[in-house]
Motif scaffolding. Structure first.
Motif, short mmCIF file in Angstrom:
data_model
loop_
_atom_site.label_atom_id
_atom_site.label_comp_id
_atom_site.label_asym_id
_atom_site.label_seq_id
_atom_site.Cartn_x
_atom_site.Cartn_y
_atom_site.Cartn_z
N GLU A 25 20.69 -14.74 -30.56
CA GLU A 25 20.26 -14.06 -29.38
C GLU A 25 19.11 -13.80 -29.63
OE1 GLU A 25 21.04 -9.04 -29.22
OE2 GLU A 25 21.64 -10.11 -31.53
N MET A 26 18.29 -13.09 -28.87
CA MET A 26 16.56 -13.90 -28.61
C MET A 26 16.04 -12.43 -29.83
SD MET A 26 13.88 -13.56 -25.82
CE MET A 26 14.65 -14.19 -24.67
N PRO A 27 15.16 -13.55 -30.30
CA PRO A 27 14.40 -13.20 -32.05
C PRO A 27 13.40 -11.99 -30.95
CG PRO A 27 14.02 -14.89 -31.63
CD PRO A 27 15.14 -14.71 -30.99
N PHE A 28 13.48 -10.70 -32.23
CA PHE A 28 11.66 -10.04 -31.68
C PHE A 28 11.12 -10.62 -31.10
CE2 PHE A 28 8.56 -7.59 -32.62
CZ PHE A 28 8.68 -5.91 -32.08
N PRO A 29 10.45 -12.28 -31.92
CA PRO A 29 8.66 -11.94 -32.14
C PRO A 29 9.29 -13.53 -30.13
CG PRO A 29 9.35 -12.86 -33.57
CD PRO A 29 10.26 -11.94 -33.37
N LEU A 30 10.28 -13.58 -29.51
CA LEU A 30 10.02 -14.72 -28.30
C LEU A 30 10.33 -13.10 -27.48
CD1 LEU A 30 12.70 -16.99 -28.69
CD2 LEU A 30 10.06 -16.70 -29.67
N LEU A 31 11.38 -11.79 -27.57
CA LEU A 31 11.24 -11.35 -27.10
C LEU A 31 9.54 -10.20 -25.83
CD1 LEU A 31 13.09 -9.34 -24.96
CD2 LEU A 31 13.30 -7.75 -27.39
N LYS A 32 9.33 -10.17 -27.50
CA LYS A 32 7.31 -9.36 -27.09
C LYS A 32 6.71 -10.25 -27.02
CE LYS A 32 3.69 -6.79 -30.00
NZ LYS A 32 3.32 -7.02 -28.57
N GLY B 133 7.92 -3.23 -26.05
CA GLY B 133 7.71 -2.83 -25.79
C GLY B 133 8.36 -2.84 -23.61
N ALA B 134 10.28 -3.11 -23.71
CA ALA B 134 10.58 -2.72 -22.50
C ALA B 134 10.30 -2.08 -21.58
CB ALA B 134 12.07 -3.34 -22.52
N ASP B 135 10.89 -2.01 -20.28
CA ASP B 135 9.95 -0.66 -19.67
C ASP B 135 11.86 -0.45 -19.12
OD1 ASP B 135 7.20 -1.10 -18.37
OD2 ASP B 135 7.88 -3.44 -18.75
N VAL B 136 12.72 -0.72 -19.45
CA VAL B 136 14.16 -0.93 -19.08
C VAL B 136 15.11 -1.32 -19.30
CG1 VAL B 136 15.40 -0.06 -16.64
CG2 VAL B 136 13.25 0.02 -16.58
N LEU B 137 15.76 -0.04 -20.01
CA LEU B 137 16.93 -1.00 -21.00
C LEU B 137 18.44 -0.94 -19.78
CD1 LEU B 137 17.18 1.07 -24.46
CD2 LEU B 137 15.68 -0.97 -23.59
#
Length: 467
Positions: free
Chosen positions: A229-236, A266-270
């Motif tokens: 699963e993508m970790p938070f630092p990569l997602l951000k 900082g996602a704009d849409v889930l």
């Protein structure tokens, strides 16, 4: 150049494997009317307000809403197609905010090739005049979009991303490999954009957005369970780079933790409701305070759960719009053959195991006034073009949304997900004439939206072909 060659080979193989055409039924056609349209004495649901605007004359010309007035006096020596709107409601066309046009909805062992032309006609048949594609290749989606805009292909307006960004061996790679089968599965890991470290984020987003996309999609989920699963630092890092380039980001997620991480990043849409775990009030507060909208796809998960139990029965719209070759393998006990597909079986079992959380999770978000818009995740097994959206309307009603919330969530609010000033999604002068004319008031009787009297796409009346 290497990726272009691989993509071309992938497309060729997609055509060669499963090329038999099961889509022989015609669903819709354009009317031959060439005059401006005048709808008289019609009530208007504009997509925004919870009450109707009463008794207006509406003029539609050159694909747009030209006039809304109390009483329109036709221009001398000009002909109009006149529609009596008395007792009827004019509303925006529906928006399916989560589709996969390159899918067919078939199970892996049938390998039915997708027919995008037919899929688009099925969406439009159901009153859906705009779709947001969430996973095809940008080049193929752009070609489809251009054909629709030019009028050479009949279907809803298409907005799209590219294949979603993920990490190695994470969703959608395992599931895509199983659904596509050999030899197509050999190319999935190659053409899917993956990130290893934060230093790659800028280059990945530059390459992604150079493909002429409307938004960026990123995966933060575990399908099948316990996959990477993508970790938070990569997602951000990916979201930050997307925002620098001016693109909104849709994050596919499943668990409460995924959703919280996505909004904090900082996602704009889930994309998808929270289905993979129990949401706490504290987590719901974080999501609500972020003001990030959620595309719910409850009908899709309900159907997956039913298939996994051998209990899925197609509804009347499925039967009308979906070929039997796609429906039969998942109907009733046939659906239990999913157990022979390791990745799908693990995912389907996870859906069934987590189903007790769905209603409470939804209520936690709904009670906090989280913006909820409608999507389907079609076309995958159990989720189909047009028909699953109409099912989603019923499911959200059962879960406690009001008629107005469902109608605005499938029109105006959805149009604002990534666009500041969309030219669709509301009934206003200057907006595209992507509209539904309903015989009655859908704010009072929501079921009426499933059977529009007239569908208008770019100002053209769409005729349903009787089967």
């Amino acid at each position: 150049m290497k990726n272009i060659i691989i993509l071309s080979l992938f497309t060729l193989l997609s055509f060669l494997f499963g090329c038999k055409n099961y889509y022989t039924k015609e669903l819709i056609k354009k009317s031959d009317n060439t005059f401006p349209i005048l709808i008289t004495e019609v009530n208007i649901f504009n997509g925004k307000d919870s009450t109707l605007i009463l008794n207006k004359d509406v003029v539609i010309e050159n694909g747009f809403i030209k006039v809304i007035t109390n009483h329109f006096i036709p221009i001398k020596n000009k002909s109009y197609k006149i529609i009596n709107g008395k007792g009827k409601t004019l509303m925006p066309g529906l928006i399916d905010a989560h589709v996969h046009l390159s899918g067919s909805g078939s199970v892996p062992w049938k390998n039915v090739k997708a027919n995008e032309k037919y899929n688009l006609s099925a969406y439009l048949y159901a009153g859906i005049t705009t779709v947001y594609d969430m996973g095809g290749t940008a080049s193929s989606m752009e070609k489809l979009s251009e054909k629709v805009e030019k009028g050479t292909l009949l279907g809803p307006t298409i907005y799209h991303a590219h294949i979603p960004i993920t990490i190695k061996n994470s969703h959608p790679i395992p599931l895509s490999k199983e659904i596509l089968g050999w030899p197509l599965k050999l190319f999935v890991g190659i053409i899917t954009p993956t990130i290893k470290n934060t230093g790659e984020a800028k280059k990945i987003i530059e390459k992604y957005t150079n493909k002429k996309v409307d938004y960026v999609k990123i995966i933060c989920d575990q399908i099948p369970p316990d996959s990477p699963e993508m970790p938070f630092p990569l997602l951000k890092a990916l979201i930050d780079e997307s925002h620098k380039k001016g693109y909104k980001v849709f994050v596919h997620m499943g668990s409460p933790e995924d959703a919280v991480n996505a909004v904090k990043a900082g996602a704009d849409v889930l994309a998808h409701g929270i289905w993979r775990g129990k949401l706490t009030p504290e987590q719901a507060d974080v999501i609500a305070n972020s003001k990030v909208p959620v595309i719910y796809t409850l009908a899709a998960f309900q159907n997956v759960n039913s298939i996994n139990k051998g209990e899925y029965i197609p509804n009347k719209y499925d039967t009308l719009l979906v070929p039997k070759i796609i429906l039969d393998p998942v109907t009733k006990w046939n659906g239990l053959d999913i157990k022979n597909q390791p990745v799908m079986s693990a995912f389907f079992n996870d859906v069934t195991n987590k189903s007790p959380y769905w209603l409470d999770n939804f209520k936690l978000l709904h009670n906090r006034n989280v913006t909820i818009v409608l999507g389907t995740d079609s076309l995958l097994p159990g989720t189909y073009a047009g028909s699953t959206f109409l099912q989603e309307i019923d499911v959200l009603k059962e879960y406690g949304m009001t008629n107005f919330e469902i109608l605005t969530g499938s029109t105006y609010l959805s149009s604002k997900l990534f666009l500041q000033n969309p030219d669709f999604g509301s009934v206003e002068v200057g907006k595209k004439a992507n509209l539904l004319l309903i015989n009655g008031n859908p704010l009072v009787n929501l079921k009426l939206v499933k059977t529009p009297e007239t569908i208008l796409m770019n100002g053209t009346i769409i005729l349903k072909i009787k089967s």
